[in-house]
Design an enzyme around this catalytic site. Structure first.
Site, PDB file in Angstrom:
ATOM      1  N   HIS A  70      59.502  28.863  28.295  1.00 60.25           N
ATOM      2  CA  HIS A  70      59.300  29.980  29.241  1.00 60.25           C
ATOM      3  C   HIS A  70      57.990  29.765  30.015  1.00 60.25           C
ATOM      4  O   HIS A  70      57.958  29.875  31.247  1.00 60.25           O
ATOM      5  CB  HIS A  70      59.273  31.281  28.424  1.00 60.25           C
ATOM      6  CG  HIS A  70      58.842  32.505  29.165  1.00 60.25           C
ATOM      7  ND1 HIS A  70      59.640  33.618  29.300  1.00 60.25           N
ATOM      8  CD2 HIS A  70      57.684  32.818  29.809  1.00 60.25           C
ATOM      9  CE1 HIS A  70      59.002  34.542  30.000  1.00 60.25           C
ATOM     10  NE2 HIS A  70      57.799  34.084  30.305  1.00 60.25           N
ATOM     11  N   GLU A  71      56.915  29.429  29.269  1.00 62.66           N
ATOM     12  CA  GLU A  71      55.615  29.211  29.933  1.00 62.66           C
ATOM     13  C   GLU A  71      55.664  27.992  30.841  1.00 62.66           C
ATOM     14  O   GLU A  71      55.073  27.987  31.924  1.00 62.66           O
ATOM     15  CB  GLU A  71      54.497  29.056  28.900  1.00 62.66           C
ATOM     16  CG  GLU A  71      54.285  30.265  27.985  1.00 62.66           C
ATOM     17  CD  GLU A  71      54.070  31.566  28.742  1.00 62.66           C
ATOM     18  OE1 GLU A  71      53.445  31.536  29.809  1.00 62.66           O
ATOM     19  OE2 GLU A  71      54.557  32.607  28.267  1.00 62.66           O
TER      20      GLU A  71
HETATM   21 ZN   LIG Z   1      56.220  34.845  31.500  1.00 66.01          ZN
END
Ligand SMILES: [Zn+2]
Length: 317
Positions: A70-71
């Site tokens: 996600h990051e």
């Molecule tokens: Zn985020």
């Protein structure tokens, strides 16, 4: 997970490695949360396995790996637009990607902020689909992994700062009203409202204070605190950005006739069209009390006094 504004204090952490120019850090709080997660998730696997804690550990590792992806979605989209990404930190409540430099357009903000929840949602759906084709404990772990990622995507898509959805909402308000500061204010107050809503959600249930709900209350408090302080930081950052953007050489130039003055020969010069953060950077690079201001043709048009810039910055605040 929320992007960290540049002025928020850096959370310390262990350096896991480097991705190009980005440091990957792990906060010690992640280990603590990992242990809590293993004990919280173990009961989900008690029916299908004799080793529920082992499966819960696999689930926790998988969850943090997906938070990292996600990051990475934030990192790569921000870099795509030429923004610097000094650190990615994985911590207690997920992860944070520090992006330096504001998005130049609302569309850039929309894509960099929205990429994280989209990545989580895709991972979650993949987990759920894979769980359908797996049996036994592997299927159970994939099912839990899929659902939690869908929840991570949905929570981060809530429209309040410091969540990703708050950054998307800020971009939309910016796009519609043409006012970036208004976008920050609205999204930050929605973030505070989200914090209150999270607490209300767990406290207004029937038997909210029963023993089995105490963990929920503790977790909700943690999340609400994180949202409230993050929204406050976003408001302060927004104000500071507006203060800085209000500064310009053209607005502050002292157009006194310089030919008759006895100026030191080594005064640094600044272009007349410089403004905002680039102006402060240029002054920091060559600190002086007075600067010579030159127009695009290279002619001296006046002087800029550093104390006038200081005064204007304070007036704007
Ligand atoms: Zn985020």
């Amino acid at each position: 997970m929320p992007g960290k504004e540049k002025d928020r204090p850096r959370t310390g952490g262990w350096r896991l490695g480097r991705l190009g120019r980005t440091d990957v850090l792990v906060s010690p709080s992640l280990v603590l949360m990992g242990i809590v997660l293993v004990f919280a998730a173990a009961p989900w696997f008690e029916d299908s396995s004799d080793h529920p804690h082992l499966l819960a550990a696999v689930f926790a590792v998988g969850l943090y790996a997906s938070v990292f992806v996600h990051e990475l979605a934030h990192v790569f989209t921000a870099r795509w637009y030429g923004m610097e990404v000094p650190t990615v930190t994985l911590h207690l409540l997920g992860g944070e990607t520090a992006i330096e430099g504001e998005s130049r357009t609302a569309a850039q903000e929309l894509v960099t902020a929205g990429s994280g929840p989209v990545a989580s949602a895709l991972i979650g759906l993949a987990g759920l689909v894979a769980s359908g084709t797996s049996s036994g404990s592997a299927g159970d772990v994939l099912w839990a992994f899929g659902w939690v990622n869908v929840i991570v995507a949905a929570f981060n898509a809530l429209p309040g700062l410091p969540l990703d959805g708050g950054r998307v909402f800020r971009a939309l308000v910016w796009q519609v009203t043409g006012d970036q500061a208004k976008g920050v204010r609205w999204a930050a107050w929605l973030g505070r409202l989200t914090a209150v809503a999270v607490m209300a959600f767990v406290l207004l249930r029937d038997d909210a204070f029963s023993r089995e709900h105490l963990v929920d209350i503790a977790l909700a408090l943690l999340i609400a605190f994180f949202l409230w302080t993050g929204a406050g930081a976003a408001l302060r950052f927004g104000r500071r950005t507006a203060q800085v953007q209000g500064l310009s050489v053209a607005g502050l130039v002292d157009r006194t006739e310089t030919s008759g003055l006895d100026l030191p020969p080594d005064l640094p010069s600044l272009p007349l069209d410089l403004a905002g953060a680039p102006l402060l950077r240029a002054m920091a690079a060559r600190p002086a009390d007075t600067y010579v201001v030159v127009d695009p043709a290279g002619d001296v048009v006046g002087l800029l006094h550093a104390r006038h810039v200081d005064d204007a910055y304070r007036r704007n605040s």
